[in-house]
Design a protein around this motif. Structure first.
Motif, PDB file in Angstrom:
ATOM      1  N   HIS A   1      12.379 -50.195  14.247  1.00 16.52           N
ATOM      2  CA  HIS A   1      13.497 -50.768  14.965  1.00 16.52           C
ATOM      3  C   HIS A   1      14.367 -51.489  13.944  1.00 16.52           C
ATOM      4  N   PRO A   2      15.620 -51.807  14.285  1.00 12.70           N
ATOM      5  CA  PRO A   2      16.461 -52.522  13.326  1.00 12.70           C
ATOM      6  C   PRO A   2      15.864 -53.887  12.975  1.00 12.70           C
TER       7      PRO A   2
ATOM      8  N   LEU B   1      23.013 -60.252   5.551  1.00 14.16           N
ATOM      9  CA  LEU B   1      22.352 -59.044   5.061  1.00 14.16           C
ATOM     10  C   LEU B   1      22.334 -57.995   6.160  1.00 14.16           C
ATOM     11  N   GLY B   2      22.571 -56.739   5.779  1.00 14.30           N
ATOM     12  CA  GLY B   2      22.562 -55.670   6.768  1.00 14.30           C
ATOM     13  C   GLY B   2      21.172 -55.400   7.309  1.00 14.30           C
ATOM     14  N   TYR B   3      21.113 -54.678   8.416  1.00 13.05           N
ATOM     15  CA  TYR B   3      19.839 -54.303   9.038  1.00 13.05           C
ATOM     16  C   TYR B   3      19.405 -52.918   8.549  1.00 13.05           C
ATOM     17  N   VAL B   4      18.085 -52.696   8.560  1.00 13.86           N
ATOM     18  CA  VAL B   4      17.546 -51.365   8.293  1.00 13.86           C
ATOM     19  C   VAL B   4      16.597 -51.007   9.429  1.00 13.86           C
ATOM     20  N   ARG B   5      16.397 -49.719   9.639  1.00 10.66           N
ATOM     21  CA  ARG B   5      15.434 -49.293  10.650  1.00 10.66           C
ATOM     22  C   ARG B   5      14.090 -49.122   9.966  1.00 10.66           C
ATOM     23  N   ALA B   6      13.126 -49.947  10.355  1.00 10.56           N
ATOM     24  CA  ALA B   6      11.845 -49.931   9.651  1.00 10.56           C
ATOM     25  C   ALA B   6      10.758 -50.541  10.510  1.00 10.56           C
TER      26      ALA B   6
ATOM     27  N   PRO C   1      18.659 -47.123   4.244  1.00 10.22           N
ATOM     28  CA  PRO C   1      19.941 -46.963   4.929  1.00 10.22           C
ATOM     29  C   PRO C   1      20.220 -48.139   5.869  1.00 10.22           C
ATOM     30  N   GLU C   2      21.421 -48.659   5.786  1.00 13.51           N
ATOM     31  CA  GLU C   2      21.822 -49.731   6.713  1.00 13.51           C
ATOM     32  C   GLU C   2      22.109 -49.122   8.082  1.00 13.51           C
ATOM     33  N   VAL C   3      21.687 -49.823   9.136  1.00 12.82           N
ATOM     34  CA  VAL C   3      21.900 -49.351  10.507  1.00 12.82           C
ATOM     35  C   VAL C   3      22.528 -50.458  11.327  1.00 12.82           C
TER      36      VAL C   3
END
Length: 297
Positions: free
Chosen positions: A7-8, A40-45, A154-156
């Motif tokens: 999830h982000p 800071l950007g979010y990532v899906r992880a 990757p930023e999401v």
């Protein structure tokens, strides 16, 4: 088909929650500096996998500095290949590596440590997680100049959009088979599980033959492949395979071992006749071998 339990997330929040553990693990003679760009950007992880990345990279850095030093962890937004990424950088002030060593560090079981010290799985695990997440990892190192790892994910879209975001599969794969994985070394088992799940397989796992036999007996669905270590405490892989095949005659069997051919054959596995893969193996070698075994008529 299995999907990533992701999830982000904001990596800075995970770093903050993990920092105390990291400090205990690396010891008092190493300075830990953590810096994060804001916002800071979010990532899906998956949170647990990000913690694994942080822990493995920090431990790798610690081991490169037996006399003490500094580990610097930096989180930042970056642009690359025309798209936004979130970059995790882990740097140490250790002795660094030569170019030849650096080309092998992500291979399973490769280690620069002496016998009995480390399995060479930490960086291979990091590599597998990063690849599964659609990211990239690179290393910048030189003898006498320390080592820097850069992980890009990757930023999401952020939390507010996550309820409607479809979680992507680990990779585009048509694999749908179920694999029973039997391996007594927890770190090896975790790595192989990660490789299999990346390939789209459903994985049942056991740490020894007795547990595997119970899983096979209790599982009501189909099991397409038994992937088992040969040399294990208690019953060995051949003995397990004979039992499982009796109750599941259509199951395929793939043996693996890090022992010599003689040691494997002493346990009744004739590598010229049986399906067998020798440790250490690369991610591609295992993926190809599993596919080949399952595809045989």
């Amino acid at each position: 088909r299995e999907r990533i339990l992701a999830h982000p997330v904001a990596l800075d929040a995970i770093l903050t929650s993990t920092e105390k553990i990291l400090r205990r693990v690396i010891g008092e003679d190493i300075e830990l500096i953590c810096v994060s760009q804001q916002p800071l950007g979010y990532v899906r992880a998956d949170n647990g996998q990000i913690e694994q990345i942080l822990m493995n990279l920090a431990v790798n850095a610690r081991d490169a500095m037996p006399g003490g030093g500094q580990i610097r962890i930096v989180l930042a937004n970056v642009e690359a290949d025309g798209r936004p990424w979130v970059q995790l950088t882990v740097s140490d002030t250790g002795g660094g590596m030569d170019a030849e060593t650096a080309t092998h560090i992500f291979e399973p079981f490769f280690t620069t440590k002496g016998a009995g010290h480390g399995t060479g799985l930490g960086l291979a695990t990091v590599y597998s997680i990063v690849q599964q997440s659609g990211g990239s990892i690179e290393v910048d190192t030189e003898p006498g100049r320390g080592t820097t790892f850069r992980v890009r994910l990757p930023e999401v879209a952020g939390i507010e959009g996550s309820e409607h975001d479809e979680v992507a599969p680990a990779r585009a794969s048509t694999a749908s088979e179920t694999v029973l994985l039997v391996e007594d070394d927890e770190r090896v088992r975790a790595l192989v599980r990660s490789i299999l799940k990346k390939g789209g397989y459903r994985v049942l796992e056991a740490e020894h033959a007795e547990a595997a036999a119970e899983i096979s007996s209790a599982h009501q669905g189909r099991i397409d492949l038994l992937l088992t270590d040969v040399v294990m405490p208690g019953r060995n892989g051949r003995e397990l395979a004979e039992q499982v095949v009796r109750s599941r005659p259509s199951i395929r069997v793939l043996f693996m071992s890090g022992y010599s051919n003689d040691a494997v054959m002493m346990r009744g596995v004739h590598i010229t006749d049986a399906q067998f893969i020798q440790k250490p193996f690369t991610i591609d070698e295992l993926s190809t071998k599993v596919r080949d075994v399952l595809a045989k008529v």
